[in-house]
Design a protein around this motif. Structure first.
Motif, PDB file in Angstrom:
ATOM      1  N   ARG A   1       0.838  -1.203   0.000  1.00  0.00           N
ATOM      2  CA  ARG A   1       0.000   0.000   0.000  1.00  0.00           C
ATOM      3  C   ARG A   1       0.866   1.244   0.000  1.00  0.00           C
ATOM      4  NH1 ARG A   1      -5.569  -0.233  -0.822  1.00  0.00           N
ATOM      5  NH2 ARG A   1      -6.219  -2.265  -0.140  1.00  0.00           N
ATOM      6  N   GLY A   2       0.465   2.215  -0.783  1.00  0.00           N
ATOM      7  CA  GLY A   2       1.009   3.560  -0.677  1.00  0.00           C
ATOM      8  C   GLY A   2       0.006   4.342   0.155  1.00  0.00           C
ATOM      9  N   VAL A   3       0.425   4.845   1.279  1.00  0.00           N
ATOM     10  CA  VAL A   3      -0.504   5.498   2.220  1.00  0.00           C
ATOM     11  C   VAL A   3      -0.476   7.007   2.005  1.00  0.00           C
ATOM     12  CG1 VAL A   3      -1.048   5.869   4.658  1.00  0.00           C
ATOM     13  CG2 VAL A   3      -0.249   3.627   3.872  1.00  0.00           C
ATOM     14  N   SER A   4      -1.646   7.567   1.731  1.00  0.00           N
ATOM     15  CA  SER A   4      -1.756   8.999   1.453  1.00  0.00           C
ATOM     16  C   SER A   4      -2.118   9.818   2.678  1.00  0.00           C
ATOM     17  CB  SER A   4      -2.811   9.240   0.377  1.00  0.00           C
ATOM     18  OG  SER A   4      -4.085   8.808   0.833  1.00  0.00           O
ATOM     19  N   ASN A   5      -2.683   9.149   3.688  1.00  0.00           N
ATOM     20  CA  ASN A   5      -3.127   9.904   4.866  1.00  0.00           C
ATOM     21  C   ASN A   5      -3.309   8.964   6.044  1.00  0.00           C
ATOM     22  OD1 ASN A   5      -5.577   9.128   3.100  1.00  0.00           O
ATOM     23  ND2 ASN A   5      -6.505   9.470   5.122  1.00  0.00           N
ATOM     24  N   MET A   6      -3.245   9.523   7.219  1.00  0.00           N
ATOM     25  CA  MET A   6      -3.495   8.775   8.444  1.00  0.00           C
ATOM     26  C   MET A   6      -4.995   8.804   8.731  1.00  0.00           C
ATOM     27  SD  MET A   6      -0.495   7.809   9.127  1.00  0.00           S
ATOM     28  CE  MET A   6      -0.687   7.078  10.734  1.00  0.00           C
ATOM     29  N   VAL A   7      -5.455   7.852   9.543  1.00  0.00           N
ATOM     30  CA  VAL A   7      -6.851   7.897   9.970  1.00  0.00           C
ATOM     31  C   VAL A   7      -6.937   8.964  11.048  1.00  0.00           C
ATOM     32  CG1 VAL A   7      -8.755   6.656  11.048  1.00  0.00           C
ATOM     33  CG2 VAL A   7      -7.247   5.477   9.442  1.00  0.00           C
ATOM     34  N   GLU A   8      -7.604  10.028  10.703  1.00  0.00           N
ATOM     35  CA  GLU A   8      -7.756  11.158  11.611  1.00  0.00           C
ATOM     36  C   GLU A   8      -9.021  11.896  11.223  1.00  0.00           C
ATOM     37  OE1 GLU A   8      -4.127  13.241  10.871  1.00  0.00           O
ATOM     38  OE2 GLU A   8      -4.670  13.718   8.823  1.00  0.00           O
ATOM     39  N   ASN A   9      -9.333  12.945  11.944  1.00  0.00           N
ATOM     40  CA  ASN A   9     -10.494  13.729  11.557  1.00  0.00           C
ATOM     41  C   ASN A   9     -10.263  14.217  10.129  1.00  0.00           C
ATOM     42  OD1 ASN A   9     -11.677  13.333  14.066  1.00  0.00           O
ATOM     43  ND2 ASN A   9     -10.683  15.132  14.918  1.00  0.00           N
ATOM     44  N   ARG A  10     -11.209  13.923   9.289  1.00  0.00           N
ATOM     45  CA  ARG A  10     -11.048  14.113   7.842  1.00  0.00           C
ATOM     46  C   ARG A  10     -10.627  15.545   7.506  1.00  0.00           C
ATOM     47  NH1 ARG A  10     -12.558  10.693   3.939  1.00  0.00           N
ATOM     48  NH2 ARG A  10     -13.753   9.539   5.464  1.00  0.00           N
ATOM     49  N   ASP A  11      -9.436  15.643   6.895  1.00  0.00           N
ATOM     50  CA  ASP A  11      -8.895  16.906   6.407  1.00  0.00           C
ATOM     51  C   ASP A  11      -8.157  16.592   5.118  1.00  0.00           C
ATOM     52  OD1 ASP A  11      -7.651  19.298   5.843  1.00  0.00           O
ATOM     53  OD2 ASP A  11      -6.311  19.236   7.576  1.00  0.00           O
ATOM     54  N   MET A  12      -8.874  16.631   4.020  1.00  0.00           N
ATOM     55  CA  MET A  12      -8.305  16.211   2.739  1.00  0.00           C
ATOM     56  C   MET A  12      -7.142  17.095   2.291  1.00  0.00           C
ATOM     57  SD  MET A  12     -11.749  14.923   0.786  1.00  0.00           S
ATOM     58  CE  MET A  12     -10.904  14.359  -0.664  1.00  0.00           C
ATOM     59  N   SER A  13      -6.999  18.266   2.880  1.00  0.00           N
ATOM     60  CA  SER A  13      -5.879  19.130   2.493  1.00  0.00           C
ATOM     61  C   SER A  13      -4.536  18.551   2.943  1.00  0.00           C
ATOM     62  CB  SER A  13      -6.056  20.539   3.069  1.00  0.00           C
ATOM     63  OG  SER A  13      -5.909  20.528   4.482  1.00  0.00           O
ATOM     64  N   SER A  14      -4.559  17.626   3.905  1.00  0.00           N
ATOM     65  CA  SER A  14      -3.306  17.025   4.379  1.00  0.00           C
ATOM     66  C   SER A  14      -2.996  15.702   3.662  1.00  0.00           C
ATOM     67  CB  SER A  14      -3.363  16.789   5.894  1.00  0.00           C
ATOM     68  OG  SER A  14      -4.320  15.791   6.195  1.00  0.00           O
ATOM     69  N   TRP A  15      -3.870  15.255   2.795  1.00  0.00           N
ATOM     70  CA  TRP A  15      -3.652  13.999   2.076  1.00  0.00           C
ATOM     71  C   TRP A  15      -2.638  14.216   0.955  1.00  0.00           C
ATOM     72  CZ3 TRP A  15      -9.048  11.345   1.145  1.00  0.00           C
ATOM     73  CH2 TRP A  15      -9.695  11.194   2.363  1.00  0.00           C
ATOM     74  N   ASN A  16      -1.880  13.171   0.667  1.00  0.00           N
ATOM     75  CA  ASN A  16      -0.930  13.239  -0.441  1.00  0.00           C
ATOM     76  C   ASN A  16      -1.135  12.014  -1.327  1.00  0.00           C
ATOM     77  OD1 ASN A  16       1.134  13.597  -2.223  1.00  0.00           O
ATOM     78  ND2 ASN A  16       2.767  13.566  -0.716  1.00  0.00           N
ATOM     79  N   ILE A  17      -2.235  12.006  -2.044  1.00  0.00           N
ATOM     80  CA  ILE A  17      -2.550  10.878  -2.917  1.00  0.00           C
ATOM     81  C   ILE A  17      -1.527  10.740  -4.050  1.00  0.00           C
ATOM     82  CG2 ILE A  17      -4.277   9.908  -4.500  1.00  0.00           C
ATOM     83  CD1 ILE A  17      -6.423  11.075  -2.567  1.00  0.00           C
ATOM     84  N   PRO A  18      -1.150  11.826  -4.735  1.00  0.00           N
ATOM     85  CA  PRO A  18      -0.141  11.666  -5.792  1.00  0.00           C
ATOM     86  C   PRO A  18       1.176  11.096  -5.260  1.00  0.00           C
ATOM     87  CG  PRO A  18      -1.245  13.776  -6.035  1.00  0.00           C
ATOM     88  CD  PRO A  18      -1.684  13.200  -4.705  1.00  0.00           C
ATOM     89  N   GLY A  19       1.611  11.529  -4.089  1.00  0.00           N
ATOM     90  CA  GLY A  19       2.857  11.016  -3.511  1.00  0.00           C
ATOM     91  C   GLY A  19       2.761   9.543  -3.168  1.00  0.00           C
ATOM     92  N   ALA A  20       1.624   9.123  -2.633  1.00  0.00           N
ATOM     93  CA  ALA A  20       1.425   7.715  -2.280  1.00  0.00           C
ATOM     94  C   ALA A  20       1.391   6.843  -3.534  1.00  0.00           C
ATOM     95  CB  ALA A  20       0.130   7.543  -1.486  1.00  0.00           C
ATOM     96  N   VAL A  21       0.703   7.310  -4.559  1.00  0.00           N
ATOM     97  CA  VAL A  21       0.610   6.558  -5.812  1.00  0.00           C
ATOM     98  C   VAL A  21       1.984   6.462  -6.470  1.00  0.00           C
ATOM     99  CG1 VAL A  21      -0.350   6.582  -8.159  1.00  0.00           C
ATOM    100  CG2 VAL A  21      -1.825   7.067  -6.194  1.00  0.00           C
ATOM    101  N   GLU A  22       2.720   7.564  -6.492  1.00  0.00           N
ATOM    102  CA  GLU A  22       4.050   7.564  -7.107  1.00  0.00           C
ATOM    103  C   GLU A  22       4.985   6.612  -6.376  1.00  0.00           C
ATOM    104  OE1 GLU A  22       8.132   8.231  -7.664  1.00  0.00           O
ATOM    105  OE2 GLU A  22       7.182   8.929  -5.833  1.00  0.00           O
ATOM    106  N   ALA A  23       4.965   6.637  -5.050  1.00  0.00           N
ATOM    107  CA  ALA A  23       5.861   5.775  -4.271  1.00  0.00           C
ATOM    108  C   ALA A  23       5.550   4.300  -4.485  1.00  0.00           C
ATOM    109  CB  ALA A  23       5.767   6.124  -2.779  1.00  0.00           C
ATOM    110  N   VAL A  24       4.280   3.934  -4.449  1.00  0.00           N
ATOM    111  CA  VAL A  24       3.935   2.523  -4.617  1.00  0.00           C
ATOM    112  C   VAL A  24       4.165   2.076  -6.058  1.00  0.00           C
ATOM    113  CG1 VAL A  24       1.434   2.615  -5.102  1.00  0.00           C
ATOM    114  CG2 VAL A  24       2.363   0.753  -3.744  1.00  0.00           C
TER     115      VAL A  24
END
Length: 119
Positions: A85-108
């Motif tokens: 898994r490439g992890v884009s965010n931690m389980v926390e109160n939802r704040d999509m501005s802190s997610w890094n989906i492109p970084g997680a996808v690129e790494a995996v």
């Protein structure tokens, strides 16, 4: 489900050999890794409280929705299975501005291409 006389329910074994190879390769690529249980959930948690509850009950390192189905089919057919898994965010109160989906996808993606090449 039974395989080789052993019953499996809620936890499915993954390939330790493949996991060891994956950890070594990730380290060589400078990627941080954590090995452990993935929790299959039916919906994203979305709050720190729910993430804390799941962790205290099951000790999972991340949550996903597909992994258990893949692991169960692999077990049924005697095929080694490894989930990356490439992890884009931690389980926390939802704040999509802190997610890094492109970084997680690129790494995996970078990791998987190298893993396949090395296999």
């Amino acid at each position: 489900m039974k395989r080789s006389g052993k019953a499996y329910f809620n936890e499915f074994p993954l390939s330790m050999q493949a996991a060891g190879k994956a950890a070594s390769l990730a380290a060589a690529l400078g990627l941080s890794t954590i090995r452990g249980k993935f929790l299959t959930v039916s919906t994203c948690s979305g709050t720190s409280a729910r993430g804390d509850e799941l962790f205290s009950r099951f000790g999972g390192i991340c949550e996903n929705m597909e992994g258990a189905a893949v692991a169960q089919v692999a077990l049924r057919y005697g095929v080694d299975c490894l989930e990356i898994r490439g992890v884009s965010n931690m389980v926390e109160n939802r704040d999509m501005s802190s997610w890094n989906i492109p970084g997680a996808v690129e790494a995996v993606q970078r990791f998987l291409l190298k893993y396949i090449e090395e296999f």
